[in-house]
Design a protein around this motif. Structure first.
Motif, PDB file in Angstrom:
ATOM      1  N   LYS A 115       0.918  -1.214  -0.158  1.00  0.00           N
ATOM      2  CA  LYS A 115       0.073  -0.017  -0.067  1.00  0.00           C
ATOM      3  C   LYS A 115       1.014   1.320   0.000  1.00  0.00           C
ATOM      4  CE  LYS A 115      -4.086  -1.804   2.335  1.00  0.00           C
ATOM      5  NZ  LYS A 115      -4.925  -1.905   3.620  1.00  0.00           N
ATOM      6  N   ARG A 116       1.937   1.156   0.745  1.00  0.00           N
ATOM      7  CA  ARG A 116       3.009   2.365   0.874  1.00  0.00           C
ATOM      8  C   ARG A 116       3.475   2.642  -0.648  1.00  0.00           C
ATOM      9  NH1 ARG A 116       4.389   0.295   5.946  1.00  0.00           N
ATOM     10  NH2 ARG A 116       6.457  -0.341   5.131  1.00  0.00           N
ATOM     11  N   GLU A 117       3.850   1.371  -1.248  1.00  0.00           N
ATOM     12  CA  GLU A 117       4.672   1.219  -2.304  1.00  0.00           C
ATOM     13  C   GLU A 117       3.737   1.769  -3.740  1.00  0.00           C
ATOM     14  OE1 GLU A 117       6.751  -2.305  -2.941  1.00  0.00           O
ATOM     15  OE2 GLU A 117       8.185  -1.787  -1.465  1.00  0.00           O
ATOM     16  N   ILE A 118       2.481   1.698  -3.608  1.00  0.00           N
ATOM     17  CA  ILE A 118       1.682   1.815  -4.730  1.00  0.00           C
ATOM     18  C   ILE A 118       0.799   2.943  -4.793  1.00  0.00           C
ATOM     19  CG2 ILE A 118      -0.193   1.208  -6.014  1.00  0.00           C
ATOM     20  CD1 ILE A 118       0.273  -1.820  -5.073  1.00  0.00           C
ATOM     21  N   SER A 119       0.853   3.911  -5.746  1.00  0.00           N
ATOM     22  CA  SER A 119       0.323   5.044  -5.775  1.00  0.00           C
ATOM     23  C   SER A 119      -0.354   5.261  -7.170  1.00  0.00           C
ATOM     24  CB  SER A 119       1.157   6.478  -5.718  1.00  0.00           C
ATOM     25  OG  SER A 119       2.276   6.566  -6.553  1.00  0.00           O
ATOM     26  N   SER A 120      -1.440   6.487  -7.471  1.00  0.00           N
ATOM     27  CA  SER A 120      -2.008   6.406  -8.804  1.00  0.00           C
ATOM     28  C   SER A 120      -1.958   7.850  -9.182  1.00  0.00           C
ATOM     29  CB  SER A 120      -3.109   5.745  -9.005  1.00  0.00           C
ATOM     30  OG  SER A 120      -4.158   6.366  -7.979  1.00  0.00           O
ATOM     31  N   GLN A 121      -2.415   8.310 -10.430  1.00  0.00           N
ATOM     32  CA  GLN A 121      -2.585   9.670 -10.626  1.00  0.00           C
ATOM     33  C   GLN A 121      -3.568   9.575 -12.098  1.00  0.00           C
ATOM     34  OE1 GLN A 121       1.014  11.870 -11.963  1.00  0.00           O
ATOM     35  NE2 GLN A 121       0.020  13.697 -11.912  1.00  0.00           N
ATOM     36  N   ALA A 122      -4.523  10.229 -11.855  1.00  0.00           N
ATOM     37  CA  ALA A 122      -5.423  10.454 -13.197  1.00  0.00           C
ATOM     38  C   ALA A 122      -4.795  11.610 -14.062  1.00  0.00           C
ATOM     39  CB  ALA A 122      -6.763  10.961 -12.686  1.00  0.00           C
ATOM     40  N   ILE A 123      -5.023  11.327 -15.154  1.00  0.00           N
ATOM     41  CA  ILE A 123      -4.495  12.335 -16.511  1.00  0.00           C
ATOM     42  C   ILE A 123      -5.464  13.019 -16.791  1.00  0.00           C
ATOM     43  CG2 ILE A 123      -3.607  12.483 -18.640  1.00  0.00           C
ATOM     44  CD1 ILE A 123      -1.825  11.156 -16.615  1.00  0.00           C
ATOM     45  N   GLY A 124      -5.517  14.344 -16.414  1.00  0.00           N
ATOM     46  CA  GLY A 124      -6.713  15.510 -16.617  1.00  0.00           C
ATOM     47  C   GLY A 124      -7.214  15.390 -17.910  1.00  0.00           C
ATOM     48  N   GLY A 125      -8.577  15.393 -18.032  1.00  0.00           N
ATOM     49  CA  GLY A 125      -9.442  15.825 -19.077  1.00  0.00           C
ATOM     50  C   GLY A 125      -9.576  14.413 -20.070  1.00  0.00           C
ATOM     51  N   THR A 126      -9.088  13.171 -19.298  1.00  0.00           N
ATOM     52  CA  THR A 126      -8.906  11.989 -20.000  1.00  0.00           C
ATOM     53  C   THR A 126      -9.708  10.845 -19.072  1.00  0.00           C
ATOM     54  OG1 THR A 126      -6.783  11.286 -19.637  1.00  0.00           O
ATOM     55  CG2 THR A 126      -7.012  12.538 -21.130  1.00  0.00           C
ATOM     56  N   ALA A 127      -9.652   9.528 -19.845  1.00  0.00           N
ATOM     57  CA  ALA A 127     -10.141   8.373 -18.985  1.00  0.00           C
ATOM     58  C   ALA A 127      -8.984   7.587 -18.473  1.00  0.00           C
ATOM     59  CB  ALA A 127     -11.380   7.727 -19.503  1.00  0.00           C
ATOM     60  N   VAL A 128      -7.909   8.339 -18.633  1.00  0.00           N
ATOM     61  CA  VAL A 128      -6.503   7.438 -18.516  1.00  0.00           C
ATOM     62  C   VAL A 128      -5.842   7.616 -17.235  1.00  0.00           C
ATOM     63  CG1 VAL A 128      -3.977   7.253 -19.260  1.00  0.00           C
ATOM     64  CG2 VAL A 128      -5.944   7.641 -20.982  1.00  0.00           C
ATOM     65  N   PHE A 129      -5.298   6.700 -16.441  1.00  0.00           N
ATOM     66  CA  PHE A 129      -4.889   6.810 -15.299  1.00  0.00           C
ATOM     67  C   PHE A 129      -3.556   6.056 -15.129  1.00  0.00           C
ATOM     68  CE2 PHE A 129      -7.347   3.278 -13.960  1.00  0.00           C
ATOM     69  CZ  PHE A 129      -6.666   2.771 -12.906  1.00  0.00           C
ATOM     70  N   LYS A 130      -2.561   6.185 -14.100  1.00  0.00           N
ATOM     71  CA  LYS A 130      -1.403   5.438 -14.299  1.00  0.00           C
ATOM     72  C   LYS A 130      -1.263   5.240 -12.920  1.00  0.00           C
ATOM     73  CE  LYS A 130       1.135   7.884 -17.732  1.00  0.00           C
ATOM     74  NZ  LYS A 130       2.702   8.669 -18.183  1.00  0.00           N
ATOM     75  N   VAL A 131      -0.673   3.660 -12.631  1.00  0.00           N
ATOM     76  CA  VAL A 131      -0.142   3.434 -11.426  1.00  0.00           C
ATOM     77  C   VAL A 131       1.295   3.098 -11.284  1.00  0.00           C
ATOM     78  CG1 VAL A 131      -0.592   1.258  -9.932  1.00  0.00           C
ATOM     79  CG2 VAL A 131      -2.410   2.001 -11.394  1.00  0.00           C
ATOM     80  N   TYR A 132       1.662   3.617 -10.188  1.00  0.00           N
ATOM     81  CA  TYR A 132       3.182   3.559 -10.017  1.00  0.00           C
ATOM     82  C   TYR A 132       3.526   2.858  -8.942  1.00  0.00           C
ATOM     83  CZ  TYR A 132       2.569   8.210 -12.434  1.00  0.00           C
ATOM     84  OH  TYR A 132       2.287   8.949 -13.298  1.00  0.00           O
ATOM     85  N   VAL A 133       4.465   2.194  -9.232  1.00  0.00           N
ATOM     86  CA  VAL A 133       5.040   1.308  -7.993  1.00  0.00           C
ATOM     87  C   VAL A 133       6.463   1.603  -7.552  1.00  0.00           C
ATOM     88  CG1 VAL A 133       5.644  -1.221  -7.373  1.00  0.00           C
ATOM     89  CG2 VAL A 133       3.571  -0.660  -8.963  1.00  0.00           C
TER      90      VAL A 133
END
Length: 491
Positions: A115-133
């Protein structure tokens, strides 16, 4: 402790502590910075980041149907699903599935760690989001990211029952660290932390140090005047000790200090023909005996017939200081063993009554009628009587002198006498209704702001003018050929 700190709290003292301890604060800060840097080199750790990109659909049919055009409203609706999807990706059940699928060591990777190693971010104005590890192992960072991408679509659809996600980009093996332990940052933090902690330490230590270091600290505590200020003398005698006994060749500052003290004491005799001054202090090594001797010498040098009595029957030292060969003294006389023996061969107009042998009952001797009668008789023969008493903070013998003393003079030594000890003896003297005519502030630094002759000692304008006058006198005498005794002494 808090009472001492509050009583000792002055803005000027804060500045003084900083000025005197600044080099130590800087040194501690630098040492802590070096230590933090060394530790940083050993614990230095690189963190790698792997990422995957996902596209969110509002309907599972959109994933396989290429002919459908997605409207802005669909994108907006898909964006509203992102928070729900991330909660699923960080759920314990999903993360346990990731640990099992990726075959991670369960002792090193738990759901809390992931849980500490995983984060996410939505790309504004799109339906795309990224998951970071983020992980210290680049391969594991990539493995965890791709495992999430593999399990997420099926897991999300099974739970949400609507919408879906599609993996756009799989994670690749990161080759450069995303973040590294900054040794420089640790060094800077160590310097500031060490400096701050040493600052706090020296502040607390400074406010708990109750030694007098400035005259105003004494004046703030008592409504008793300071009638004499005696500087610290650096000149040494043959024994290697400070030469503080008045002589013809004593430094100007020492002579002037006792001249001022004598002048002030002349106004404190309460009109008595022969005032009796008891010289006392709180503890040993404050200069009480030296002060007694020098005051007596000053009075004798102005032509007053003076008697110096060593009434410290436990630790009397006047005979040794003045190199008097006394077979017996005050204690033997008060005990009825010997007749009175007063030495009158020290200097002109000055007689001395030494303490004698140390008796087992000094207090009893000083409260007896023989002691009172002795002082009454001696007052008829002398102009001034100076009594050197024991330190009141150590023994109570000095209080017994109250029955014969006109006034008490209390000696305080800079950086030696403590607030609480001085308060103790003043309360003792007040309890027996003793008159404390003033303090002698002893051992003041010649560089202190409180010292009146600081300009003279440190070569200021006054000292330069004085030296110029002395040189003029020498030149004049040399030209005139004057060799009188007074001129020689003056030169």
């Amino acid at each position: 402790m808090f009472k001492i700190i509050i009583q000792n709290f002055h803005f000027e003292k804060i500045i003084w502590i900083i000025k005197t301890k600044l080099k130590y604060m800087i040194l501690v800060g630098l040492l802590c910075g070096v230590l933090a840097g060394v530790v940083g080199l050993y614990i230095k750790e690189d963190t790698y980041m792997a990422e995957i990109s996902m596209y969110v659909y509002t309907s599972p049919d959109y994933i396989t149907d290429n002919g459908i055009n997605i409207s802005p409203s669909d994108i907006s609706s898909a964006g509203s699903l992102l928070n729900s999807y991330m909660q699923i990706l960080k759920s314990d059940s999903f993360l346990n599935s990731v640990i099992e699928e990726a075959e991670l060591n369960p002792r090193l990777y738990t759901t809390k760690i992931l849980k500490r190693e995983i984060s996410s971010q939505a790309i504004g104005g799109t339906a795309v989001f990224k998951v970071y590890v983020y992980d210290t192992n680049p391969y594991n960072a990539m493995l965890i990211a791709n495992t999430i991408g593999k399990l997420a679509p099926q897991k999300i659809i099974s739970i949400v029952k609507s919408g879906g996600i599609e993996i756009l980009d799989e994670a690749t093996l990161p080759t450069k660290p995303y973040e590294s332990t900054s040794v420089l940052k640790l060094v800077i933090m160590g310097v500031f932390a060490g400096g701050f902690l040493s600052f706090v330490f020296f502040m607390i230590r400074g406010f708990l140090d109750t030694r007098y270091r400035r005259m105003y600290e004494l004046q703030d505590m008592f409504n008793i005047p300071i009638i004499g200020v005696v500087p610290e003398i650096e000149d040494k005698n043959e024994a290697g000790e400070p030469d503080v006994i008045l002589r013809n060749d004593s430094p100007f500052v020492l002579k002037e200090a006792y001249n001022d003290l004598r002048a002030n004491m002349l106004f404190l005799n309460k009109g008595e023909k022969c005032p009796v001054y008891a010289i006392t202090g709180a503890d040993y090594n404050e200069g009480k005996t030296t002060t007694s001797i020098n005051i007596a010498m000053e009075f004798s040098m102005m032509g007053k017939k003076t008697l110096l009595i060593d009434a410290d029957l436990r630790n009397g030292n006047i005979a040794n200081e003045l190199k008097i060969n006394a077979d017996y003294g005050l204690s033997e006389y008060l005990a009825g063993i010997k007749d009175l023996q007063i030495k009158n061969d020290v200097i002109d107009k000055l007689d001395v009554l030494s303490s004698g042998a140390y008796p087992p009952n000094p207090t009893d001797l000083l409260v007896g009628e023989k002691w009172k009668s002795l002082i009454s008789e001696l007052k008829e023969k002398y102009d001034v009587i100076i009594i050197d008493t024991p330190s009141l903070g150590v023994v109570a013998d000095g209080l017994e002198v109250v029955n014969v003393a006109t006034s008490y003079v209390v000696v305080v030594r800079e950086f030696a006498t403590r607030f609480e000890r001085e308060e103790l003896i003043i309360r003792k003297l007040e309890a027996v209704d003793a008159d404390v005519c003033g303090f002698v502030y002893n051992g003041i630094s010649v560089n202190s702001e409180d010292y009146n002759h600081r300009d003279y000692v440190n070569g200021g304008d006054y000292a330069k003018r004085s030296n110029t006058r002395v040189q003029h006198r020498k030149i004049f005498k040399k030209k005139s050929g004057s060799t009188s005794k007074s001129d020689t002494a003056e030169a």
